[in-house]
Design a protein around this motif. Structure first.
Motif, PDB file in Angstrom:
ATOM      1  N   ASN A  77      -9.063  10.142  -1.016  1.00 37.68           N
ATOM      2  CA  ASN A  77      -8.523   9.420  -2.165  1.00 37.68           C
ATOM      3  C   ASN A  77      -7.062   9.808  -2.335  1.00 37.68           C
ATOM      4  O   ASN A  77      -6.668  10.944  -2.032  1.00 37.68           O
ATOM      5  CB  ASN A  77      -9.307   9.742  -3.436  1.00 37.68           C
ATOM      6  N   TRP A  79      -3.822   9.323  -5.266  1.00 37.58           N
ATOM      7  CA  TRP A  79      -3.509   8.948  -6.634  1.00 37.58           C
ATOM      8  C   TRP A  79      -1.990   8.874  -6.818  1.00 37.58           C
ATOM      9  O   TRP A  79      -1.242   9.649  -6.228  1.00 37.58           O
ATOM     10  CB  TRP A  79      -4.047   9.978  -7.624  1.00 37.58           C
ATOM     11  N   SER A  96      -3.268   0.642 -18.816  1.00 32.86           N
ATOM     12  CA  SER A  96      -4.107   0.140 -17.730  1.00 32.86           C
ATOM     13  C   SER A  96      -4.006  -1.376 -17.579  1.00 32.86           C
ATOM     14  O   SER A  96      -3.852  -1.898 -16.466  1.00 32.86           O
ATOM     15  CB  SER A  96      -5.570   0.544 -17.950  1.00 32.86           C
ATOM     16  N   PRO A 173     -16.561   0.273 -10.414  1.00 34.51           N
ATOM     17  CA  PRO A 173     -16.008   0.969  -9.247  1.00 34.51           C
ATOM     18  C   PRO A 173     -16.894   2.116  -8.791  1.00 34.51           C
ATOM     19  O   PRO A 173     -17.535   2.789  -9.607  1.00 34.51           O
ATOM     20  CB  PRO A 173     -14.655   1.487  -9.752  1.00 34.51           C
ATOM     21  N   SER A 175     -15.658   4.751  -7.363  1.00 35.18           N
ATOM     22  CA  SER A 175     -14.890   5.964  -7.637  1.00 35.18           C
ATOM     23  C   SER A 175     -15.135   6.443  -9.061  1.00 35.18           C
ATOM     24  O   SER A 175     -15.063   5.657 -10.013  1.00 35.18           O
ATOM     25  CB  SER A 175     -13.395   5.697  -7.439  1.00 35.18           C
ATOM     26  N   ALA A 178     -11.981   6.175 -11.588  1.00 35.62           N
ATOM     27  CA  ALA A 178     -11.395   4.861 -11.864  1.00 35.62           C
ATOM     28  C   ALA A 178     -11.411   4.550 -13.351  1.00 35.62           C
ATOM     29  O   ALA A 178     -12.323   4.952 -14.088  1.00 35.62           O
ATOM     30  CB  ALA A 178     -12.159   3.788 -11.106  1.00 35.62           C
ATOM     31  N   PRO A 181     -11.194  -1.734 -12.163  1.00 37.68           N
ATOM     32  CA  PRO A 181     -11.143  -2.142 -10.764  1.00 37.68           C
ATOM     33  C   PRO A 181     -10.062  -3.195 -10.511  1.00 37.68           C
ATOM     34  O   PRO A 181      -9.755  -4.006 -11.385  1.00 37.68           O
ATOM     35  CB  PRO A 181     -12.535  -2.722 -10.527  1.00 37.68           C
ATOM     36  N   GLU A 201     -11.457   1.001  -2.197  1.00 40.47           N
ATOM     37  CA  GLU A 201     -11.156   0.392  -3.498  1.00 40.47           C
ATOM     38  C   GLU A 201      -9.701   0.629  -3.863  1.00 40.47           C
ATOM     39  O   GLU A 201      -9.075   1.586  -3.408  1.00 40.47           O
ATOM     40  CB  GLU A 201     -12.041   1.002  -4.591  1.00 40.47           C
ATOM     41  N   ASN A 203      -7.934   0.832  -7.665  1.00 43.68           N
ATOM     42  CA  ASN A 203      -8.259   0.818  -9.095  1.00 43.68           C
ATOM     43  C   ASN A 203      -7.084   1.384  -9.890  1.00 43.68           C
ATOM     44  O   ASN A 203      -6.263   2.134  -9.359  1.00 43.68           O
ATOM     45  CB  ASN A 203      -9.480   1.706  -9.388  1.00 43.68           C
ATOM     46  N   THR A 204      -7.034   1.035 -11.177  1.00 43.22           N
ATOM     47  CA  THR A 204      -6.264   1.888 -12.067  1.00 43.22           C
ATOM     48  C   THR A 204      -7.113   3.128 -12.299  1.00 43.22           C
ATOM     49  O   THR A 204      -8.342   3.084 -12.250  1.00 43.22           O
ATOM     50  CB  THR A 204      -5.922   1.205 -13.399  1.00 43.22           C
ATOM     51  N   SER A 205      -6.449   4.262 -12.542  1.00 44.37           N
ATOM     52  CA  SER A 205      -7.160   5.539 -12.496  1.00 44.37           C
ATOM     53  C   SER A 205      -6.701   6.479 -13.591  1.00 44.37           C
ATOM     54  O   SER A 205      -5.550   6.426 -14.043  1.00 44.37           O
ATOM     55  CB  SER A 205      -6.924   6.184 -11.123  1.00 44.37           C
ATOM     56  N   GLU A 220      -5.084   4.395  -7.902  1.00 44.80           N
ATOM     57  CA  GLU A 220      -5.798   5.199  -6.919  1.00 44.80           C
ATOM     58  C   GLU A 220      -6.276   4.322  -5.773  1.00 44.80           C
ATOM     59  O   GLU A 220      -6.403   3.091  -5.911  1.00 44.80           O
ATOM     60  CB  GLU A 220      -6.980   5.922  -7.547  1.00 44.80           C
TER      61      GLU A 220
END
Length: 271
Positions: A77, A79, A96, A173, A175, A178, A181, A201, A203-205, A220
């Motif tokens: 992963n 970030w 987000s 998601p 993850s 996350a 998504p 994936e 995603n916003t994280s 991420e």
């Protein structure tokens, strides 16, 4: 035919959408070529196509031959830093939605405005995942990726199936870091035009670890890949790949923060 093959029941709505997509659609492929050419320059992008058709299938076959390697599931992963996408001077989880809108402008629009194009052209990696065709059910498309492994060295293009997971009903998601998504990328074993095999994936994280947890919204790129840990060549390639995504997430986050400013300048210039 390159599609998500039949197998166990879909685990998520995105799995079902990807499986129903079946063979790639000509309209998506044309849009993908136009969008990728717009981002990188048509001649630079077209120059990577022979490598995708000639070398990538050979490496894909080599890397996924179980008789040669002990294949294992590996998780990676990457970030970005927290993003002040709404330009209020603070990085919070409230960024987000704005970060999602900015990402969709940069990644899904076929033709970018000049200000965004200037930033995107220097990214280490560019993914272009067109919006789904009007009137077509589902959110799966053919995506094209452009990689710069070094600042002046190898460049490659890769093609794959992508599902737009933002707004996909019932999708959560995979993850656990996350927030929301954005995309699910299906790197299937029967796709000869992408070197990797697995599931990815975007995603916003909320970030990872105490240093980022609670600090705001970032981006991420979690990757569940099938690799041969005892292959030196694969280790080199995936180390390069990991470095590329570490850099590009910070680059994308920077441009996401610039979107409100860029749109204001474009609106002023258009008057």
């Amino acid at each position: 035919s390159m599609y998500v093959p039949a197998g166990p029941p879909p685990r998520t709505p995105a799995d079902a959408v990807a499986r129903e997509y079946r063979q790639w659609r000509l309209g998506d492929v044309v849009s993908a070529v136009v969008g990728a050419g717009d981002r990188q320059g048509f001649l630079e992008f077209i120059g990577t196509i022979p490598l995708m058709f000639v070398l990538t299938p050979v490496l894909k076959t080599l890397f996924t031959t179980a008789a040669l390697w002990e294949l294992k599931d590996v998780f990676l992963n990457q970030w970005s830093k927290p993003v002040d996408a709404d330009c209020d001077g603070e990085t919070t989880y409230e960024d987000s939605d704005e970060a999602q809108r900015a990402f969709e402008i940069l990644i899904r629009r076929t033709l970018l405005k000049p200000m965004n194009l200037r930033y995107v052209d220097w990214w280490s990696f560019t993914g272009f995942y067109t919006v789904e065709s009007a009137g077509r059910e589902g959110k799966a498309v053919t995506g094209l990726q452009f990689n710069k492994y070094t600042s002046h060295g190898m460049r490659t293009a890769l093609a794959t199936v992508v599902v737009h997971t933002s707004g996909l009903e019932g999708f959560t998601p995979r993850s656990d870091t996350a927030l929301a998504p954005l995309e699910a990328v299906y790197l299937t074993v029967d796709n000869p035009f992408h070197i990797a095999t697995g599931y990815v994936e975007v995603n916003t994280s909320r970030g990872f670890g105490q240093a980022m947890e609670g600090q705001g919204t970032g981006l991420e790129h979690p990757m569940w890949l099938v690799v041969a840990p005892d292959s030196r060549l694969q280790n080199i390639l995936y180390e390069l790949m990991n470095g590329v995504f570490v850099r590009v997430l910070h680059q994308v986050a920077y441009v996401c923060e610039k979107q409100i400013e860029i749109q204001a300048k474009e609106a002023t210039a258009g008057k």
